[in-house]
Design a protein around this motif. Structure first.
Motif, PDB file in Angstrom:
ATOM      1  N   THR A   1     150.006   7.925 -68.747  1.00  0.00           N
ATOM      2  CA  THR A   1     150.956   8.158 -69.837  1.00  0.00           C
ATOM      3  C   THR A   1     150.194   8.908 -70.924  1.00  0.00           C
ATOM      4  OG1 THR A   1     150.486   6.172 -71.174  1.00  0.00           O
ATOM      5  CG2 THR A   1     152.029   5.915 -69.316  1.00  0.00           C
ATOM      6  N   ASP A   2     150.860   9.221 -72.010  1.00  0.00           N
ATOM      7  CA  ASP A   2     150.180   9.920 -73.088  1.00  0.00           C
ATOM      8  C   ASP A   2     149.082   9.079 -73.728  1.00  0.00           C
ATOM      9  OD1 ASP A   2     151.378  12.336 -72.898  1.00  0.00           O
ATOM     10  OD2 ASP A   2     152.678  12.129 -74.654  1.00  0.00           O
ATOM     11  N   ARG A   3     149.080   7.762 -73.500  1.00  0.00           N
ATOM     12  CA  ARG A   3     148.100   6.900 -74.147  1.00  0.00           C
ATOM     13  C   ARG A   3     147.261   6.087 -73.168  1.00  0.00           C
ATOM     14  NH1 ARG A   3     148.211   7.520 -79.269  1.00  0.00           N
ATOM     15  NH2 ARG A   3     150.096   8.191 -80.346  1.00  0.00           N
ATOM     16  N   LEU A   4     147.376   6.381 -71.894  1.00  0.00           N
ATOM     17  CA  LEU A   4     146.597   5.638 -70.902  1.00  0.00           C
ATOM     18  C   LEU A   4     146.089   6.589 -69.827  1.00  0.00           C
ATOM     19  CD1 LEU A   4     145.638   2.891 -69.685  1.00  0.00           C
ATOM     20  CD2 LEU A   4     147.815   2.860 -68.424  1.00  0.00           C
ATOM     21  N   LEU A   5     144.764   6.560 -69.620  1.00  0.00           N
ATOM     22  CA  LEU A   5     144.142   7.275 -68.520  1.00  0.00           C
ATOM     23  C   LEU A   5     143.513   6.269 -67.566  1.00  0.00           C
ATOM     24  CD1 LEU A   5     142.828   8.824 -71.403  1.00  0.00           C
ATOM     25  CD2 LEU A   5     142.568  10.573 -69.636  1.00  0.00           C
ATOM     26  N   VAL A   6     143.409   6.664 -66.302  1.00  0.00           N
ATOM     27  CA  VAL A   6     142.624   5.900 -65.332  1.00  0.00           C
ATOM     28  C   VAL A   6     141.668   6.860 -64.655  1.00  0.00           C
ATOM     29  CG1 VAL A   6     144.472   4.227 -64.935  1.00  0.00           C
ATOM     30  CG2 VAL A   6     144.282   6.213 -63.432  1.00  0.00           C
ATOM     31  N   GLY A   7     140.542   6.332 -64.167  1.00  0.00           N
ATOM     32  CA  GLY A   7     139.626   7.225 -63.485  1.00  0.00           C
ATOM     33  C   GLY A   7     138.290   6.606 -63.163  1.00  0.00           C
ATOM     34  N   GLY A   8     137.322   7.510 -62.910  1.00  0.00           N
ATOM     35  CA  GLY A   8     135.959   7.116 -62.597  1.00  0.00           C
ATOM     36  C   GLY A   8     135.060   7.296 -63.800  1.00  0.00           C
ATOM     37  N   ASP A   9     133.752   7.112 -63.561  1.00  0.00           N
ATOM     38  CA  ASP A   9     132.828   7.112 -64.686  1.00  0.00           C
ATOM     39  C   ASP A   9     132.345   8.514 -65.040  1.00  0.00           C
ATOM     40  OD1 ASP A   9     131.118   7.527 -62.520  1.00  0.00           O
ATOM     41  OD2 ASP A   9     130.216   5.530 -62.638  1.00  0.00           O
TER      42      ASP A   9
ATOM     43  N   ALA B   1     140.857  15.421 -75.743  1.00  0.00           N
ATOM     44  CA  ALA B   1     142.186  15.059 -75.236  1.00  0.00           C
ATOM     45  C   ALA B   1     142.764  13.860 -75.962  1.00  0.00           C
ATOM     46  CB  ALA B   1     142.115  14.770 -73.739  1.00  0.00           C
ATOM     47  N   GLY B   2     141.993  13.259 -76.880  1.00  0.00           N
ATOM     48  CA  GLY B   2     142.514  12.172 -77.690  1.00  0.00           C
ATOM     49  C   GLY B   2     141.926  10.810 -77.420  1.00  0.00           C
ATOM     50  N   LEU B   3     140.971  10.695 -76.511  1.00  0.00           N
ATOM     51  CA  LEU B   3     140.414   9.388 -76.170  1.00  0.00           C
ATOM     52  C   LEU B   3     139.869   8.664 -77.388  1.00  0.00           C
ATOM     53  CD1 LEU B   3     139.509   7.454 -73.785  1.00  0.00           C
ATOM     54  CD2 LEU B   3     137.263   8.545 -74.034  1.00  0.00           C
ATOM     55  N   THR B   4     140.238   7.389 -77.505  1.00  0.00           N
ATOM     56  CA  THR B   4     139.721   6.559 -78.598  1.00  0.00           C
ATOM     57  C   THR B   4     139.074   5.273 -78.108  1.00  0.00           C
ATOM     58  OG1 THR B   4     141.862   5.415 -78.863  1.00  0.00           O
ATOM     59  CG2 THR B   4     141.492   7.401 -80.202  1.00  0.00           C
ATOM     60  N   HIS B   5     139.435   4.819 -76.892  1.00  0.00           N
ATOM     61  CA  HIS B   5     138.948   3.533 -76.388  1.00  0.00           C
ATOM     62  C   HIS B   5     138.657   3.620 -74.889  1.00  0.00           C
ATOM     63  CE1 HIS B   5     140.938   2.333 -80.124  1.00  0.00           C
ATOM     64  NE2 HIS B   5     140.235   1.202 -80.075  1.00  0.00           N
ATOM     65  N   VAL B   6     137.635   2.885 -74.456  1.00  0.00           N
ATOM     66  CA  VAL B   6     137.249   2.840 -73.050  1.00  0.00           C
ATOM     67  C   VAL B   6     137.155   1.388 -72.601  1.00  0.00           C
ATOM     68  CG1 VAL B   6     135.393   3.317 -71.399  1.00  0.00           C
ATOM     69  CG2 VAL B   6     135.954   5.008 -73.167  1.00  0.00           C
ATOM     70  N   VAL B   7     137.760   1.084 -71.456  1.00  0.00           N
ATOM     71  CA  VAL B   7     137.538  -0.194 -70.786  1.00  0.00           C
ATOM     72  C   VAL B   7     136.777   0.114 -69.505  1.00  0.00           C
ATOM     73  CG1 VAL B   7     138.525  -2.300 -69.847  1.00  0.00           C
ATOM     74  CG2 VAL B   7     139.726  -1.080 -71.680  1.00  0.00           C
ATOM     75  N   ASP B   8     135.535  -0.318 -69.442  1.00  0.00           N
ATOM     76  CA  ASP B   8     134.638  -0.056 -68.318  1.00  0.00           C
ATOM     77  C   ASP B   8     134.676  -1.252 -67.381  1.00  0.00           C
ATOM     78  OD1 ASP B   8     132.521   0.412 -66.604  1.00  0.00           O
ATOM     79  OD2 ASP B   8     131.091   0.927 -68.183  1.00  0.00           O
ATOM     80  N   ALA B   9     135.270  -1.066 -66.198  1.00  0.00           N
ATOM     81  CA  ALA B   9     135.458  -2.168 -65.260  1.00  0.00           C
ATOM     82  C   ALA B   9     134.302  -2.323 -64.279  1.00  0.00           C
ATOM     83  CB  ALA B   9     136.769  -1.972 -64.486  1.00  0.00           C
ATOM     84  N   ARG B  10     133.217  -1.598 -64.478  1.00  0.00           N
ATOM     85  CA  ARG B  10     132.064  -1.708 -63.580  1.00  0.00           C
ATOM     86  C   ARG B  10     131.203  -2.910 -63.966  1.00  0.00           C
ATOM     87  NH1 ARG B  10     129.211   3.791 -64.893  1.00  0.00           N
ATOM     88  NH2 ARG B  10     129.640   2.880 -66.953  1.00  0.00           N
ATOM     89  N   VAL B  11     130.821  -3.693 -62.991  1.00  0.00           N
ATOM     90  CA  VAL B  11     129.869  -4.767 -63.253  1.00  0.00           C
ATOM     91  C   VAL B  11     128.444  -4.254 -63.105  1.00  0.00           C
ATOM     92  CG1 VAL B  11     129.711  -5.652 -60.880  1.00  0.00           C
ATOM     93  CG2 VAL B  11     129.411  -7.218 -62.816  1.00  0.00           C
TER      94      VAL B  11
ATOM     95  N   ALA C   1     144.816  -1.514 -78.626  1.00  0.00           N
ATOM     96  CA  ALA C   1     144.400  -0.161 -79.000  1.00  0.00           C
ATOM     97  C   ALA C   1     145.570   0.808 -78.915  1.00  0.00           C
ATOM     98  CB  ALA C   1     143.263   0.295 -78.079  1.00  0.00           C
ATOM     99  N   ILE C   2     146.368   0.713 -77.859  1.00  0.00           N
ATOM    100  CA  ILE C   2     147.528   1.592 -77.696  1.00  0.00           C
ATOM    101  C   ILE C   2     148.545   1.348 -78.798  1.00  0.00           C
ATOM    102  CG2 ILE C   2     149.520   2.041 -76.200  1.00  0.00           C
ATOM    103  CD1 ILE C   2     147.587   1.549 -73.810  1.00  0.00           C
ATOM    104  N   ASP C   3     148.778   0.089 -79.137  1.00  0.00           N
ATOM    105  CA  ASP C   3     149.737  -0.236 -80.195  1.00  0.00           C
ATOM    106  C   ASP C   3     149.331   0.348 -81.538  1.00  0.00           C
ATOM    107  OD1 ASP C   3     151.334  -1.628 -78.431  1.00  0.00           O
ATOM    108  OD2 ASP C   3     150.588  -3.614 -79.012  1.00  0.00           O
ATOM    109  N   GLN C   4     148.024   0.555 -81.714  1.00  0.00           N
ATOM    110  CA  GLN C   4     147.522   1.130 -82.964  1.00  0.00           C
ATOM    111  C   GLN C   4     147.421   2.657 -82.902  1.00  0.00           C
ATOM    112  OE1 GLN C   4     143.803  -0.937 -83.604  1.00  0.00           O
ATOM    113  NE2 GLN C   4     144.814  -2.937 -83.644  1.00  0.00           N
ATOM    114  N   GLY C   5     147.992   3.235 -81.835  1.00  0.00           N
ATOM    115  CA  GLY C   5     147.996   4.685 -81.705  1.00  0.00           C
ATOM    116  C   GLY C   5     146.846   5.256 -80.917  1.00  0.00           C
TER     117      GLY C   5
END
Length: 208
Positions: free
Chosen positions: A27-35, A54-64, A108-112
């Motif tokens: 979506t305009d506020r959510l990306l998925v991908g690799g590192d 492209a507007g990125l403000t936050h990262v959730v890193d799911a790698r252990v 984070a998305i709720d805050q724009g």
């Protein structure tokens, strides 16, 4: 439990594809991908710059197995970063893992903000967490999977079943409602098969 978000469909069309970063807008506020590239720091910096542009403000890193948090904060201290790793071994995923990741991303998305959920290759963990974010936003499960696969064709979203269980537990759904969505997810997988071995070989040939 907090009030559910309004359904996200119909959602804005994803933004244009990225040229060097291994990620895609769902979506305009959510990306998925690799590192970011793990061998070439110059390329990784170029990828990060593209994401920021492209507007990125936050990262959730799911790698252990790794975290870029310190490096990202050196180059872009304004980026919010949640290292929220788990293994990728087909295991049962605790609901608390989805709770934390989705809550952080949605705030984070709720805050724009614009959030990237990623893992190493962007096949399972990152897309699965992105799928959970879409469920929390009110997306239909099959439509969410369709969108993720459309923008990231290598996404298998292996933990979609776990995300679905978490979502129905959170919503207080009946066993029949959960089972109905499980059947729909199984049907989706049957008609959207992916040669994971070929995908992994191709990603490794590209340096992942």
């Amino acid at each position: 439990m907090s009030a559910p978000h309004e359904p996200a469909l119909p959602a804005p069309a994803p933004r244009r594809g990225l040229a060097v970063a291994d990620a895609a807008f769902v979506t305009d506020r959510l990306l998925v991908g690799g590192d970011l590239d793990t061998r070439d720091h110059r390329l990784a910096a170029t990828q990060l710059r593209e994401l920021l542009d492209a507007g990125l403000t936050h990262v959730v890193d799911a790698r252990v197995e790794w975290s870029d948090e310190e490096w990202v904060h050196q180059l872009a201290p304004q980026v919010g970063y949640l290292h929220h790793g788990m293994d990728d071994a087909g295991q049962r995923v605790p609901g608390a893992w989805f709770d934390r990741g989705v809550t952080w991303a949605q705030e984070a998305i709720d805050q724009g903000g614009v959030v990237l959920t990623h893992c190493h290759m962007g096949i399972n963990r990152g897309p699965s967490l992105g799928f959970a974010v879409l469920l929390a936003q009110g997306w239909d499960p099959v439509q969410a999977l369709d969108r993720i696969r459309a923008v990231r064709p290598i996404a298998w979203v292996a933990y979609a079943e776990e995300a679905l269980r978490w979502h129905h537990d959170r919503a207080g759904s009946s066993p029949a409602e959960l089972e109905a969505d499980r059947r729909r997810l199984a049907d989706w997988r049957a008609t959207h098969e992916l040669d994971l071995a070929a995908v992994i070989r191709r990603k490794r040939a590209q340096g992942w």
